[in-house]
Structure formats: C-alpha cells, structure tokens
Design an enzyme around this catalytic site. Structure first.
Site, PDB file in Angstrom:
ATOM      1  N   ARG A 235      -8.462  -4.857   2.156  1.00  0.00           N
ATOM      2  CA  ARG A 235      -7.869  -4.327   3.000  1.00  0.00           C
ATOM      3  C   ARG A 235      -8.326  -4.385   4.471  1.00  0.00           C
ATOM      4  NH1 ARG A 235      -5.615  -2.314  -1.064  1.00  0.00           N
ATOM      5  NH2 ARG A 235      -5.379  -0.675  -1.405  1.00  0.00           N
TER       6      ARG A 235
ATOM      7  N   GLU B 192       0.017  -1.752   8.774  1.00  0.00           N
ATOM      8  CA  GLU B 192       0.884  -2.549   8.343  1.00  0.00           C
ATOM      9  C   GLU B 192       1.925  -1.900   8.242  1.00  0.00           C
ATOM     10  OE1 GLU B 192      -1.663  -4.304   5.208  1.00  0.00           O
ATOM     11  OE2 GLU B 192      -0.701  -3.443   3.972  1.00  0.00           O
TER      12      GLU B 192
ATOM     13  N   HIS C  60       1.271  -8.044   2.583  1.00  0.00           N
ATOM     14  CA  HIS C  60       0.324  -8.000   1.926  1.00  0.00           C
ATOM     15  C   HIS C  60       1.276  -7.867   0.318  1.00  0.00           C
ATOM     16  CE1 HIS C  60      -1.983  -3.885   0.833  1.00  0.00           C
ATOM     17  NE2 HIS C  60      -1.808  -4.545  -0.454  1.00  0.00           N
TER      18      HIS C  60
HETATM   19  C1  8YV Z   1       0.226  -1.867  -3.018  1.00  0.00           C
HETATM   20  C2  8YV Z   1      -2.564  -2.926  -2.578  1.00  0.00           C
HETATM   21  O1  8YV Z   1      -0.835  -1.265  -3.695  1.00  0.00           O
HETATM   22  O2  8YV Z   1      -3.948  -2.977  -5.930  1.00  0.00           O
HETATM   23  C3  8YV Z   1      -3.754  -2.399  -4.151  1.00  0.00           C
HETATM   24  O3  8YV Z   1      -4.757  -1.518  -3.927  1.00  0.00           O
HETATM   25  O4  8YV Z   1      -2.549  -2.697  -2.465  1.00  0.00           O
HETATM   26  C4  8YV Z   1      -1.368  -3.667  -3.565  1.00  0.00           C
HETATM   27  O5  8YV Z   1      -1.363  -4.049  -4.815  1.00  0.00           O
HETATM   28  C5  8YV Z   1       1.222  -2.753  -3.750  1.00  0.00           C
HETATM   29  O6  8YV Z   1       1.750  -3.489  -2.221  1.00  0.00           O
HETATM   30  C6  8YV Z   1       2.246  -1.861  -4.193  1.00  0.00           C
HETATM   31  O7  8YV Z   1       2.619  -0.374  -2.665  1.00  0.00           O
END
Ligand code: 8YV
Length: 315
Positions: A234, A263, A281
């Site tokens: 993150r 983002e 992402h």
């Molecule tokens: C997002 C993610 O959820 O698993 C996570 O924590 O950040 C990603 O897999 C993905 O962009 C789907 O919204």
C-alpha cells in the site's frame, strides 16, 4: 423472499456482477453523483457492504448503515475499512487472502526485473529506431546474485522470496519476529538495517496505522543511490514525499511502484521522473485471480446470509 440489500462500493466484472445481482439487491454507490444522498436513502436498508481493497469502507459509510452486519472486501488488504467502527458495532469483515498471493509476488518480481534491466526504455529503443541509428542499448544492472530485502514476510513476501531464491539472490527480511518457515534467509529486525543490506527492497507488509511511512527518509537513504524500492503493498507504507525527493535528487537509484497515495490520481511529479516504473495497482490483476477473488467475496456474503461460518474473516 426479498433479496438482502447490499451496498456495492465499486464495480466488479460481469462474471461477479451477474451473480451478485441474482442473489442480492445491490445498491451501486459508485454510479451515484451525490453519495451522501444515496447513503441517506439506502443506508438504513443495507445489511452488507461489498467493497474492494483500495476502496474500503470509511466511518461515514458505516455510520450511514445502522443495520450493517458484514463488510466483504475484494482484496487481501482491508486497511481502508474502518475496523474501529466495525469492532464497536460487531460488524464482521472478510477479505480475499491466498488466492492472489502468487500473482502479486509475480508482479513484484517482474517489476524488479523490468526496472533493473531497463525493459521499458529498451522497448522504446527498438520502436523509435534508436537501435538502428544509435546501436547498442545502454548497459543496465544485473539482478541475479544480488541482495534482496523483504520488508514484511507474510504470505506475499514469502512468495517473493521463493522467486528470488531462483535468481540466486541473497535474501534477508524484516518482520516483527523471525519466521521459522524461512530458515535460509537472514532476519534483520530493523528496517533501516535491512535497507542498508539490500540492493532491492521489497515492501510487502500489510498496511496499518502502525506501518504508515515505515519506509521514510532513513530507510530510503539506506537503500541508496544504487538501490531500488519495489512497492506491491500500500502507498501508505512509504513516505511518498520522501520517496519523490530521493528519486529527484538521485539519493535513491530507482523505484517500481504498483500503489500510490490518492490513486488513481497519482502525484504528477512521478510522471516526470525517469527512474521510476509506474504500474496501475494491478498486482492481483489476472483473469484467474480476479475470478477467484470474486468467488470468495461472494462466498463470504452467501455464507453470512445463510447463517454459516464466514470463509475468510478478519474480524
Ligand atoms: C485490489 C488489493 O483489491 O488485494 C488487495 O489488497 O489491493 C487489490 O487486489 C484490486 O485492485 C481489486 O480492487
């Protein structure tokens, strides 16, 4: 019998949306201009929230749903969900761990290789004719045999390490404690010491208020002008101001980033930096993984409304 009302925070692919619509009365927040009015109208009927890792559910959204029972997250990270608000009201939270681990690790390692070997620039070198007019592409840095640091040896960090072992890299990691499942890798508790020991520093820890800006100026400077930071966790784990300053001043060699503060509206200064690889992402973004994530998101919702145990609860 009427379908349970759920609040859907972001869009899903059709293969998830269709079954969601068949099983639930999904109120799609992301299609609404006036979110507050939408929440005021539908919040009182909402029993579950279906969200995505990066979108989460904030205190205002949770407060607008007085009968909320469950938040089901499409993603392993749930740092964007206000866990304090959930805990106070006994709201359950689920995520989608495991199914995405290997794809996220793959992308992190691919980013390291791509950036270290200059593959984006090399592609342009071919396409714009530089190869024919200027000859050989400038030399880049090797990956195999060099030192990798993994900040956060959870599921994803461990998979990154397994892949790096295949490149004969010297692997070290930092975590709250040494892990018995990684006996061949060096445990270096202090992130600055880990960074000093790393040519490539992978940031793979779950984000929380405690890890915010754990990669600050001290860690970045310890990676140094020859080093690279790869972030597949993150954005909040890195002090972005310090990162941009270090990249601009060449105190940090390079970075490869899949996540950004704010983002998708990332800081425009990133776009002017030649020494950063930018990714949208998408570390979990394969067809196979996204299908498995959607299934798990839905399975948790279905289990909850059937009165069965949640598959992957985090709260
Ligand atoms: C997002 C993610 O959820 O698993 C996570 O924590 O950040 C990603 O897999 C993905 O962009 C789907 O919204």
């Amino acid at each position: 019998m009427s379908k349970p009302v759920i609040l859907q925070v972001g869009p899903y692919p059709a293969w998830d949306q269709d079954p969601i619509d068949a099983a639930f009365d999904a109120k799609r927040l992301f299609e609404e201009g006036d979110r507050d009015a939408f929440l005021a109208e539908h919040g009182p009927n909402v029993r579950a929230i279906a969200t995505r890792g990066e979108l989460g559910a904030d205190a205002g959204m949770i407060a607008a749903c007085p009968d909320l029972e469950l938040i089901s997250v499409y993603g392993v990270g749930y740092d964007a969900v206000d866990l304090g608000a959930c805990g106070a009201r006994g709201i359950r939270v689920t995520n989608t761990p495991d199914v995405l681990t290997k794809d996220v690790a793959d992308l992190g390692v691919a980013m390291m290789l791509c950036q270290s070997r200059g593959m984006i620039g090399a592609e342009a070198w071919v396409r714009d004719g530089s190869w024919a007019t200027q000859g050989l592409y400038p030399l880049k840095r090797r990956v195999f045999g060099r030192r990798a640091g993994i900040l956060g040896l959870g599921r994803i960090g461990f998979e990154v390490g397994k892949r790096l072992a295949g490149f004969d890299m010297e692997i070290a990691y930092s975590d709250v404690a040494a892990k018995d499942y990684a006996p061949d890798w060096s445990f270096i508790a202090d992130p600055v010491a880990l960074a000093r020991h790393s040519d490539f520093l992978f940031v793979t820890l779950a984000a929380s208020p405690e890890t915010r800006h754990i990669v600050g100026r001290d860690v970045i400077d310890a990676v140094g002008p020859e080093g690279m930071i790869i972030n597949i966790s993150r954005a909040s784990n890195i002090d972005e101001e310090a990162l941009i300053a270090a990249l601009s001043e060449a105190r940090l060699g390079s970075a490869a980033l899949d996540v950004f503060e704010g983002e998708p509206a990332l800081d425009p200064r990133f776009l002017d930096l030649p020494n950063v690889l930018l990714q949208p992402h998408h570390a979990s973004g394969t067809l196979e993984t996204r299908q498995a994530m959607g299934q798990l998101l839905r399975d948790n919702l279905t289990a909850h409304f059937a009165g069965q145990p949640l598959l992957t609860p985090v709260l």
